[in-house]
Design an enzyme around this catalytic site. Structure first.
Site, PDB file in Angstrom:
ATOM      1  N   GLU B 101      20.504 -22.686 -43.417  1.00  0.00           N
ATOM      2  CA  GLU B 101      19.798 -21.394 -43.484  1.00  0.00           C
ATOM      3  C   GLU B 101      20.562 -20.380 -44.336  1.00  0.00           C
ATOM      4  OE1 GLU B 101      19.429 -21.777 -39.038  1.00  0.00           O
ATOM      5  OE2 GLU B 101      17.654 -20.553 -39.426  1.00  0.00           O
ATOM      6  N   GLU B 121      17.621 -27.939 -34.883  1.00  0.00           N
ATOM      7  CA  GLU B 121      17.478 -27.139 -33.663  1.00  0.00           C
ATOM      8  C   GLU B 121      16.502 -27.745 -32.658  1.00  0.00           C
ATOM      9  OE1 GLU B 121      17.654 -25.958 -36.712  1.00  0.00           O
ATOM     10  OE2 GLU B 121      19.149 -24.380 -36.738  1.00  0.00           O
TER      11      GLU B 121
END
Lengths: 252, 227
Positions: B101, B121
């Site tokens: 990210e 995640e």
């Protein structure tokens, strides 16, 4: 039956078989019914955690469907069943072989992740007949591949093969024809093992957030993240990671 | 030119609360320093750019509302997403979760051949929370972005290049030199112009076209040499 639905564990498998490869109002309605049914099972022992769409996506509409008038009061739009598939809360994986044209392409675009066989071909032939896509194709295609390639496909009706479809990002992987179902089934299986609330919210965050400014979208992701912190699954995931064991998600 | 090193190699450069604070400090310095022309971000050690959030620190906020307040009060990723300094990510080894990210807030991504990218995640029951659900679909086609976000599957450097996630893949030994060359090329250009170009693209893409064109006009006018 133009559409059948079967269940393998937490995966709902929707198999398309439009007669002669041609969709009509009934086949799209059947698809919508299957999508609503699978999409509605998000809880309990029969929970669906991933949806796999396979079979014959189709090469076009029947002549009768082409002449069908949309927008009459009290009559569902012809593409309503495709929109219902796009609204399924769980991630939807498509396994595509052969021709995937017109409404077939629109069904593929209502799926989240597209895996294809080497013999798959894609086209939006509507403009050649003086028409437009009727099940979201002009909107979802541009969101899937960007403006340049969407306009090329819509304006020319070009038939693109699997390799070209991968190059423009319409699909995520190309497999030998006999292996694509297995690869898509395995991918759906991996998704079904993840935290089910997380995979649904991840899907929602991507599709909805793409319609927002980045600033608003980042706030939206943060709020979904905080909401997830209230779930038992997230606590279980972190505990399982700490004790180096696979997590047991319950969807709570 | 500035080099930012993620420097917890013993923990695969996992993003801890302390690293968040340090990053916040470094990024606000970059934001406020008018002499910076380009920055390169890379990870220390042999194994990772960054393996993601430091999971051992999860659940340390008293309540989830406190966690929300803390994120809002010190909006690290908000600062990174609006930074007008051009950023180059030099990625080797793991770029997982917050690591990937972070690289998605950079303007140029150079990958070593051993780089691996993933948003894992969902395997732990949550979603990316450093902007990945929003930045991945802005860099990738929708099907590829959804595959990363909903399956947690990883991409090799070659797959990342094919998907358009990275601008170049180079041998590991050449990673930092390649990133330096890209950064020097950017830094050699007039600073006001590169910053304005970045702003025009990043802010403009989320605006209706007429407003984006107006933004470009304002930025271009401000750059015109005084006659």
């Amino acid at each position: 039956m133009s559409v059948t639905i079967t269940f393998e564990g937490a995966i709902a498998i929707i198999t398309l078989a439009p007669e002669g490869g041609r969709h009509d109002r009934a086949s799209i309605e059947a698809l919508g019914d299957a999508a609503v049914y699978a999409g509605g099972h998000i809880d309990g022992p029969e929970a669906v955690r991933a949806i796999l769409v396979t079979g014959d996506f189709g090469s076009g509409w029947t002549d009768e469907a082409l002449g069908d008038v949309d927008g009459l009061p009290g009559v569902e739009p012809l593409g309503a069943g495709v929109h219902a598939l796009a609204e399924a809360p769980q991630p939807v994986v498509a396994a595509i072989r052969g021709a995937c044209h017109g409404p077939g392409l629109e069904i593929a675009l209502a799926c989240d992740i597209r895996l294809v066989a080497a013999d798959a071909t894609f086209a939006a032939p509507e403009t050649a007949a003086g028409m437009l896509p009727r099940a979201g194709g002009s909107q979802r295609l541009a969101r899937a591949v960007g403006r340049a390639q969407a306009l090329r496909l819509l304006l020319t009706g070009d038939v693109v093969d699997a390799v070209e479809a991968r190059r423009i990002g319409l699909v995520s992987a190309v497999h030998p024809a006999l292996e694509v179902d297995g690869a898509a089934r395995a991918l759906a299986g991996r998704i079904a093992e993840r935290g089910p609330i997380a995979t649904r919210m991840g899907k929602e965050a991507v599709h909805r957030g793409a319609e927002m400014t980045l600033e608003q979208a980042l706030r939206y992701e943060t709020d979904l993240t905080i909401l997830l912190q209230s779930t038992a699954d997230r606590a279980e995931g972190v505990r399982a990671f700490a004790s180096k064991r696979p997590p047991r998600f319950t969807g709570r | 030119m500035v080099w930012l090193t993620l420097d917890r190699p013993e923990r695969l450069n996992a993003v801890s609360l302390e690293m968040r604070d340090d990053l916040w400090g470094a990024l606000t310095l970059l934001r406020d320093d008018p002499t910076v022309r380009c920055a390169v971000i890379h990870g220390a050690g042999d194994r990772a750019f960054s393996a993601g959030a430091d999971i051992t620190e999860f659940g340390t906020a008293p309540t989830i509302l406190d966690a929300r307040e803390a994120r809002r009060a010190r909006d690290l990723w908000g600062v990174m997403s609006t930074l007008m300094v051009p950023l180059v990510a030099a990625v080797h080894g793991f770029a997982y979760g917050a690591g990937l990210e972070m690289s998605l807030y950079c303007d140029i991504r150079i990958a070593a051949q051993d780089a691996r990218f993933a948003l894992p995640e969902v395997t732990l029951g949550y979603i990316p929370s450093a902007g990945g659900t929003q930045t991945a679909p802005r860099h990738l086609q929708r099907s590829d972005a959804l595959r990363l976000v909903t399956s947690g599957d990883s991409l090799t450097a070659a797959e990342a290049f094919e998907a358009g996630l990275v601008h170049a893949v180079v041998p590991s030994a050449a990673l930092l030199d390649t990133a330096r060359a890209w950064a020097e090329r950017i830094a050699s250009r007039p600073q006001a112009a590169t910053r304005a170009a970045k702003r025009a693209v990043i802010e403009g893409i989320d605006l209706p076209l007429t407003e984006g064109l107006a933004l470009e006009r304002r930025l271009a006018t401000a750059l015109r040499p005084a006659s």
